[in-house]
Design a protein around this motif. Structure first.
Motif, PDB file in Angstrom:
ATOM      1  N   MET A   1       0.848  -1.182   0.000  1.00 24.68           N
ATOM      2  CA  MET A   1       0.000   0.000   0.000  1.00 24.68           C
ATOM      3  C   MET A   1       0.891   1.241   0.000  1.00 24.68           C
ATOM      4  N   ALA A   2       0.399   2.309  -0.553  1.00 27.17           N
ATOM      5  CA  ALA A   2       1.162   3.557  -0.675  1.00 27.17           C
ATOM      6  C   ALA A   2       1.474   4.142   0.700  1.00 27.17           C
ATOM      7  N   GLU A   3       2.625   4.813   0.778  1.00 28.20           N
ATOM      8  CA  GLU A   3       3.034   5.403   2.064  1.00 28.20           C
ATOM      9  C   GLU A   3       2.191   6.608   2.456  1.00 28.20           C
ATOM     10  N   ASN A   4       1.560   7.263   1.479  1.00 25.73           N
ATOM     11  CA  ASN A   4       0.551   8.279   1.757  1.00 25.73           C
ATOM     12  C   ASN A   4      -0.390   8.377   0.565  1.00 25.73           C
ATOM     13  N   PHE A   5      -1.540   8.983   0.777  1.00 27.61           N
ATOM     14  CA  PHE A   5      -2.570   8.995  -0.266  1.00 27.61           C
ATOM     15  C   PHE A   5      -2.133   9.728  -1.525  1.00 27.61           C
ATOM     16  N   GLY A  55     -10.337   7.565   3.008  1.00 23.30           N
ATOM     17  CA  GLY A  55     -10.322   6.103   2.989  1.00 23.30           C
ATOM     18  C   GLY A  55      -8.939   5.549   3.249  1.00 23.30           C
ATOM     19  N   TRP A  56      -7.921   6.182   2.660  1.00 24.45           N
ATOM     20  CA  TRP A  56      -6.542   5.745   2.865  1.00 24.45           C
ATOM     21  C   TRP A  56      -6.182   5.814   4.351  1.00 24.45           C
ATOM     22  N   GLY A  57      -6.727   6.794   5.033  1.00 28.14           N
ATOM     23  CA  GLY A  57      -6.428   6.968   6.454  1.00 28.14           C
ATOM     24  C   GLY A  57      -7.150   6.005   7.373  1.00 28.14           C
ATOM     25  N   ARG A  58      -8.038   5.211   6.850  1.00 28.25           N
ATOM     26  CA  ARG A  58      -8.786   4.245   7.670  1.00 28.25           C
ATOM     27  C   ARG A  58      -7.979   2.969   7.857  1.00 28.25           C
ATOM     28  N   TYR A  59      -8.265   2.286   8.942  1.00 28.01           N
ATOM     29  CA  TYR A  59      -7.492   1.100   9.303  1.00 28.01           C
ATOM     30  C   TYR A  59      -7.930  -0.141   8.536  1.00 28.01           C
ATOM     31  N   TYR A  61      -9.741  -2.415   5.489  1.00 25.94           N
ATOM     32  CA  TYR A  61      -9.946  -2.383   4.042  1.00 25.94           C
ATOM     33  C   TYR A  61     -11.383  -2.036   3.678  1.00 25.94           C
ATOM     34  N   LYS A  62     -12.348  -2.618   4.418  1.00 30.55           N
ATOM     35  CA  LYS A  62     -13.757  -2.364   4.113  1.00 30.55           C
ATOM     36  C   LYS A  62     -14.108  -0.890   4.277  1.00 30.55           C
ATOM     37  N   GLU A  63     -13.554  -0.245   5.283  1.00 26.62           N
ATOM     38  CA  GLU A  63     -13.797   1.190   5.466  1.00 26.62           C
ATOM     39  C   GLU A  63     -13.206   1.978   4.305  1.00 26.62           C
ATOM     40  N   ASN A  64     -11.999   1.632   3.911  1.00 27.03           N
ATOM     41  CA  ASN A  64     -11.339   2.305   2.799  1.00 27.03           C
ATOM     42  C   ASN A  64     -12.186   2.167   1.531  1.00 27.03           C
ATOM     43  N   ILE A  65     -12.679   0.970   1.276  1.00 30.53           N
ATOM     44  CA  ILE A  65     -13.492   0.715   0.084  1.00 30.53           C
ATOM     45  C   ILE A  65     -14.751   1.579   0.107  1.00 30.53           C
TER      46      ILE A  65
END
Length: 122
Positions: A1-5, A55-59, A61-65
């Protein structure tokens, strides 16, 4: 995953769309649309990048999606408002075509990221 959004390709192309809307499209709208179409286009373009970032800041995967789905909806909203702008002859065919290409790219990359996250969550 990317280090930041900001490293996410989907965020980058959505940011390019936001800049295009802000610099090319919004100035071409008439003053009578300042608090209507202008504001809606600006908010939708901002919402796409903001949702990807959140979303990227969420812990999980489902939240990010969930936030990526919201971002995808915002990109579709940009296209819808742009179609309206073209319908009122506020923007040119060329500008609408540029927006179509950019929104297609945004949606493809968001869909790809969603697929990646779904595979990670299995």
């Amino acid at each position: 995953m990317a280090e930041n959004f900001e490293k996410l390709q989907c965020w980058q192309v959505c940011n390019e769309l936001k800049i295009y809307i802000r610099t090319i499209i919004l100035p071409s709208l008439p003053k009578t649309e300042r608090f209507e179409l202008y504001t809606q286009l600006l908010r939708a373009s901002r919402s796409a990048t903001a949702n990807i970032a959140e979303g990227w800041g969420r812990y999980h995967y489902k939240e990010n999606i969930k936030f990526l789905l919201n971002a995808r909806g915002s990109v579709a909203e940009v296209l819808d408002h742009s179609l309206e702008a073209k319908g009122w002859n506020y923007i040119s065919d060329k500008n609408l075509q540029n927006i179509r290409l950019q929104t297609e790219s945004c949606i493809k990359l968001i869909n790809g990221y969603i697929k990646y996250l779904r595979n990670q969550g299995e």
